[in-house]
Design an enzyme around this catalytic site. Sequence first.
Site, PDB file in Angstrom:
ATOM      1  N   HIS A   1       4.917   8.199  13.520  1.00 53.69           N
ATOM      2  CA  HIS A   1       3.978   7.102  13.760  1.00 53.69           C
ATOM      3  C   HIS A   1       4.746   5.834  14.097  1.00 53.69           C
ATOM      4  O   HIS A   1       5.916   5.682  13.744  1.00 53.69           O
ATOM      5  CB  HIS A   1       3.042   6.863  12.571  1.00 53.69           C
ATOM      6  CG  HIS A   1       3.690   6.338  11.328  1.00 53.69           C
ATOM      7  ND1 HIS A   1       4.777   6.915  10.729  1.00 53.69           N
ATOM      8  CD2 HIS A   1       3.379   5.253  10.554  1.00 53.69           C
ATOM      9  CE1 HIS A   1       5.100   6.242   9.638  1.00 53.69           C
ATOM     10  NE2 HIS A   1       4.293   5.225   9.509  1.00 53.69           N
TER      11      HIS A   1
ATOM     12  N   HIS B   1       0.811  -1.219   0.000  1.00 51.73           N
ATOM     13  CA  HIS B   1       0.000   0.000   0.000  1.00 51.73           C
ATOM     14  C   HIS B   1       0.844   1.268   0.000  1.00 51.73           C
ATOM     15  O   HIS B   1       0.400   2.306  -0.490  1.00 51.73           O
ATOM     16  CB  HIS B   1      -0.934   0.009   1.209  1.00 51.73           C
ATOM     17  CG  HIS B   1      -0.216   0.052   2.534  1.00 51.73           C
ATOM     18  ND1 HIS B   1       0.209  -1.088   3.193  1.00 51.73           N
ATOM     19  CD2 HIS B   1       0.162   1.096   3.326  1.00 51.73           C
ATOM     20  CE1 HIS B   1       0.817  -0.747   4.315  1.00 51.73           C
ATOM     21  NE2 HIS B   1       0.798   0.570   4.428  1.00 51.73           N
TER      22      HIS B   1
END
Length: 317
Positions: free
Chosen positions: A179, A115
């Site tokens: 993140h 992705h």
Amino acid sequence: MTALVECLSHTPLVGHVDPQQAVLDEVAAVISAARERVAQFQPDLVVLFSPDHYNGFFYDVMPSFCIGMAAHAIGDFGTLAGALSVPQTLAESCATAVLEQGVDAAVSYRMQLDHGAAQPLELLFGGLREVPVIPVFINSVATPLPSFQRARLLGAAIGRWAREQNLRVLFLGSGGLSHQPPVPELAQVEGLMADRLKGSGRYLPADEREARTQRVILAAQRFVHDQNSLHPLNPEWDQQFLDTLSRGELAAFDSLSNAELSAVAGKSTHEVKTWVAAFAALQAFGPYQCSGRYYREIPEWIAGFGALSAQPCAAGL
């Protein structure tokens, strides 16, 4: 001939764990503006800098950098699957030029992408084969990791090559910002999971793929309610990162060690090296000016979510 940079955070959690509609609309507007800039630019070639999340690159052989001569996307988390339109002769020329400039990059004639590469192509072009793409993998999760300096030098070498091609080149960076989703680490797993990280996960069974997806979704749902369940996002660092890119001070990141970055912003923040590489490639065309800056903390996506565009100061779209 000329170049454009578009850097954009990616997230596999779109449609699985989403923020409020107002935030979705805000992000959609940012992506729409980027898509319009790209359409106006009309690139002849895209050089896509992206990471991998143990879907295409594993510890059987884990390069710091790899340039794809041919590539396909696996379609994880509902993203597009299929072959990319990779111009093999150009990709081979790029890989040769990079090596000749002293940057060691592997090559792959069967690159498998997830992705992190497919999502920006879908968002900006509507498909995987709409434009010729040279995919460039930068290892961002599997220690030992390349440094900021090496990522910058990789981008600069590709930029110098692109400058000589008489093409309109879009440098696309996918990843970041702060993140740390639940990505397994080889030093902390054993048995089947260790075997998966060492290569058997390249063709993951459907049930394991779904279980992996659900683990990430569950982690995001927990993170929304408890920001300490994972490494907290760091909007202050993210904004400073965007400031430094905007000033063109790319070498300033050279002194930031991998351990320091992991501690301050999370272990998956190494994906920002795709942004540094993209901007270093653009610098080969001269000083640049930025636009399209965006930033928001989006815990639903376990992401400091950002975007930044740039073009040479002398260029006009």
